[in-house]
Design a protein around this motif. Structure first.
Motif, PDB file in Angstrom:
ATOM      1  N   ASP A   1      -6.413   1.809  -7.572  1.00 30.78           N
ATOM      2  CA  ASP A   1      -5.705   3.048  -7.885  1.00 30.78           C
ATOM      3  C   ASP A   1      -6.559   4.256  -7.502  1.00 30.78           C
ATOM      4  O   ASP A   1      -7.528   4.578  -8.165  1.00 30.78           O
ATOM      5  CB  ASP A   1      -5.378   3.082  -9.378  1.00 30.78           C
ATOM      6  N   ASN A   2      -6.185   4.899  -6.407  1.00 30.26           N
ATOM      7  CA  ASN A   2      -6.866   6.117  -5.953  1.00 30.26           C
ATOM      8  C   ASN A   2      -5.910   7.299  -5.960  1.00 30.26           C
ATOM      9  O   ASN A   2      -6.040   8.203  -5.120  1.00 30.26           O
ATOM     10  CB  ASN A   2      -7.447   5.903  -4.544  1.00 30.26           C
ATOM     11  N   ARG A   3      -4.947   7.287  -6.865  1.00 32.13           N
ATOM     12  CA  ARG A   3      -4.014   8.418  -6.950  1.00 32.13           C
ATOM     13  C   ARG A   3      -4.794   9.708  -7.221  1.00 32.13           C
ATOM     14  O   ARG A   3      -5.711   9.746  -8.028  1.00 32.13           O
ATOM     15  CB  ARG A   3      -2.991   8.184  -8.037  1.00 32.13           C
TER      16      ARG A   3
ATOM     17  N   LEU B   1       5.672  -0.561 -11.181  1.00 30.43           N
ATOM     18  CA  LEU B   1       5.044  -1.790 -10.717  1.00 30.43           C
ATOM     19  C   LEU B   1       5.385  -2.907 -11.685  1.00 30.43           C
ATOM     20  O   LEU B   1       5.139  -2.784 -12.889  1.00 30.43           O
ATOM     21  CB  LEU B   1       3.526  -1.619 -10.632  1.00 30.43           C
TER      22      LEU B   1
ATOM     23  N   ASP C   1      -0.749  11.357  -4.287  1.00 29.56           N
ATOM     24  CA  ASP C   1      -0.059  11.598  -5.556  1.00 29.56           C
ATOM     25  C   ASP C   1       1.376  11.135  -5.429  1.00 29.56           C
ATOM     26  O   ASP C   1       1.950  11.123  -4.327  1.00 29.56           O
ATOM     27  CB  ASP C   1      -0.122  13.086  -5.909  1.00 29.56           C
TER      28      ASP C   1
ATOM     29  N   LYS D   1       3.254  14.745  -5.528  1.00 32.92           N
ATOM     30  CA  LYS D   1       4.224  13.950  -6.288  1.00 32.92           C
ATOM     31  C   LYS D   1       5.649  14.441  -6.069  1.00 32.92           C
ATOM     32  O   LYS D   1       6.598  13.706  -6.349  1.00 32.92           O
ATOM     33  CB  LYS D   1       3.867  13.959  -7.766  1.00 32.92           C
TER      34      LYS D   1
ATOM     35  N   ARG E   1       0.850  -1.194   0.000  1.00 36.90           N
ATOM     36  CA  ARG E   1       0.000   0.000   0.000  1.00 36.90           C
ATOM     37  C   ARG E   1       0.883   1.241   0.000  1.00 36.90           C
ATOM     38  O   ARG E   1       1.799   1.342   0.824  1.00 36.90           O
ATOM     39  CB  ARG E   1      -0.868  -0.027   1.246  1.00 36.90           C
TER      40      ARG E   1
ATOM     41  N   ALA F   1      -2.374  -1.049  -3.476  1.00 34.42           N
ATOM     42  CA  ALA F   1      -3.289   0.081  -3.337  1.00 34.42           C
ATOM     43  C   ALA F   1      -2.492   1.369  -3.403  1.00 34.42           C
ATOM     44  O   ALA F   1      -1.440   1.496  -2.749  1.00 34.42           O
ATOM     45  CB  ALA F   1      -4.046   0.009  -2.018  1.00 34.42           C
ATOM     46  N   LEU F   2      -2.970   2.327  -4.185  1.00 38.41           N
ATOM     47  CA  LEU F   2      -2.312   3.615  -4.336  1.00 38.41           C
ATOM     48  C   LEU F   2      -3.284   4.731  -3.973  1.00 38.41           C
ATOM     49  O   LEU F   2      -4.455   4.682  -4.345  1.00 38.41           O
ATOM     50  CB  LEU F   2      -1.836   3.813  -5.777  1.00 38.41           C
ATOM     51  N   ALA F   3      -2.783   5.726  -3.252  1.00 37.18           N
ATOM     52  CA  ALA F   3      -3.605   6.883  -2.906  1.00 37.18           C
ATOM     53  C   ALA F   3      -2.711   8.096  -2.757  1.00 37.18           C
ATOM     54  O   ALA F   3      -1.503   7.976  -2.533  1.00 37.18           O
ATOM     55  CB  ALA F   3      -4.385   6.639  -1.614  1.00 37.18           C
TER      56      ALA F   3
ATOM     57  N   LEU G   1      -4.801  -4.149  -8.632  1.00 41.26           N
ATOM     58  CA  LEU G   1      -4.563  -2.744  -8.299  1.00 41.26           C
ATOM     59  C   LEU G   1      -5.839  -2.031  -7.884  1.00 41.26           C
ATOM     60  O   LEU G   1      -6.868  -2.150  -8.542  1.00 41.26           O
ATOM     61  CB  LEU G   1      -3.936  -2.034  -9.500  1.00 41.26           C
TER      62      LEU G   1
ATOM     63  N   THR H   1      -6.328   6.800   1.454  1.00 45.16           N
ATOM     64  CA  THR H   1      -7.431   7.735   1.232  1.00 45.16           C
ATOM     65  C   THR H   1      -7.831   8.424   2.525  1.00 45.16           C
ATOM     66  O   THR H   1      -8.424   9.500   2.507  1.00 45.16           O
ATOM     67  CB  THR H   1      -8.649   6.999   0.656  1.00 45.16           C
TER      68      THR H   1
END
Length: 356
Positions: A352-354, A338, A332, A307, A293, A328-330, A350, A297
């Motif tokens: 993806d909540n970037r 990957l 930026d 970022k 992770r 899991a991405l959240a 995945l 969120t």
């Protein structure tokens, strides 16, 4: 199996062994036997503690760590001049660090009703240490995170095993073993991580990690909360960076490897290579939430990372059966790689909540 008899005054015994070794010009001491620990043992710079087949257990009802560095929680320890250096805890022949019977201290009651801060329940708590090694032992029944590091650098954590408490207590007060996702409120010892690298940690290798953790097996967490402010070191960077994590084979009730930075703390140049979810047929739990992770969120700090604050993250060679997603991405992030994400038992690769 016969009951283990623990000798009292283990803290004093180990402290005296360290003192005697140093008085004789030696840089290591060997500890054996089954010892009860009632107060934190302080480890000096340039010293190696060898745990040879020993079983160290926290005494019932105490609120303290098992091991800390010598300048931990001192005024000089919050300065660059007070940095401790080159400390090692090396286990052999099945050495065990055991949290023993849970003392009831949790994140919810920390610093309330006369109780101490929750970090008193870390088995190992190092702050402001440059050069360290932990290897060759098992952490069992940790009362919170087993191992916690803040503003620590140039370390090696390897060949470590974890066996967190897997007890739940139902609404009638009956205790049972084997944690269930849909009965999380019944978990007795919550947030029992394995290894936590917090703000200011850099240039650290973590590898060959096994076992079961109630929460995250490994967490890299950059926040600016009470813990971080308490042990902040003047003049040192708060970045978490240049961390390599390899060969993690754990059953984790939350996440095998978690990365989280908020409130302006930077997290960058991280390699995660080889994470294997071993929860299938585990007697300790059903399924974790994620394998790896990055971000969350949920807001733990004042704001999510940008970022410019989360970058150069490589995640490869995962095998996951996590309940929600392998990765899991959240928030930026920049320059995320990957590679080779393998899923089984219906896991999706995945979430993806970037940008969330």
């Amino acid at each position: 199996m016969s009951e283990i008899i623990f000798s009292p005054n283990g803290s004093e015994y180990i402290t005296e062994a360290i003192r005697t070794a140093m008085a004789n010009g030696e840089t290591s001491a060997v500890i054996t036997g089954c010892l009860e620990i009632s107060s934190a043992v302080r480890l000096p710079s340039g010293f190696t503690l060898v745990l040879d087949g020993c079983h160290l257990k926290m005494a019932d009802g105490v609120y303290d760590n098992m091991f800390v560095n010598v300048h931990h929680d001192t005024e000089i320890g919050r300065t660059a001049a007070g940095t401790d250096r080159n400390i090692a805890i090396i286990g052999k022949n099945g050495a065990v660090l055991d949290g023993g019977t849970y003392n009831g201290l949790s994140e919810k009651n920390s610093l309330r009703d006369g109780l101490p801060p929750i970090w008193k329940n870390n088995l190992i708590l190092f702050t402001n240490v440059d050069g360290f090694e932990m290897s060759g032992f098992s952490c069992r029944n940790q009362r919170w995170w087993a191992m916690n590091f803040l503003f620590c650098a140039n370390g090696k954590l390897h060949d470590l095993d974890f066996a967190a408490c897997d007890i739940g207590v139902d609404g009638d007060g009956n205790a049972y073993h084997g944690l269930k996702r849909n009965r999380y409120s019944e978990v007795l010892v919550k947030n029992a991580d394995g290894i936590d690298l917090r703000t200011g940690c850099h240039d650290i290798v973590i590898e060959n990690i096994t076992g079961f953790t109630e929460d995250d097996s490994i967490a890299l967490t950059g926040l600016s909360g009470r813990l971080e402010q308490t042990f902040r070191v003047d003049g040192l960077s708060t970045d978490i960076c240049r961390i390599s994590i390899r060969n993690v084979a754990t059953a984790a009730f939350c996440t095998n490897v978690r990365l989280l930075n908020q409130s302006g703390i930077r997290l960058h140049d991280i390699l995660i290579d080889g994470v294997y979810d071993t929860s299938a047929d585990s007697p300790y739990m059903d399924r974790g939430i994620f394998c790896v992770r990055v971000g969350d969120t949920r807001l733990y700090g004042t704001r999510h990372a940008t970022k410019e604050e989360t970058y150069n993250i490589t995640i490869r060679n995962l095998r996951s059966r996590a309940a929600s997603a392998a990765v899991a991405l959240a928030g930026d992030m920049d320059n995320l790689i990957l590679e080779n994400i393998e899923c089984f038992d219906g896991t999706v690769p995945l979430a993806d909540n970037r940008g969330a």
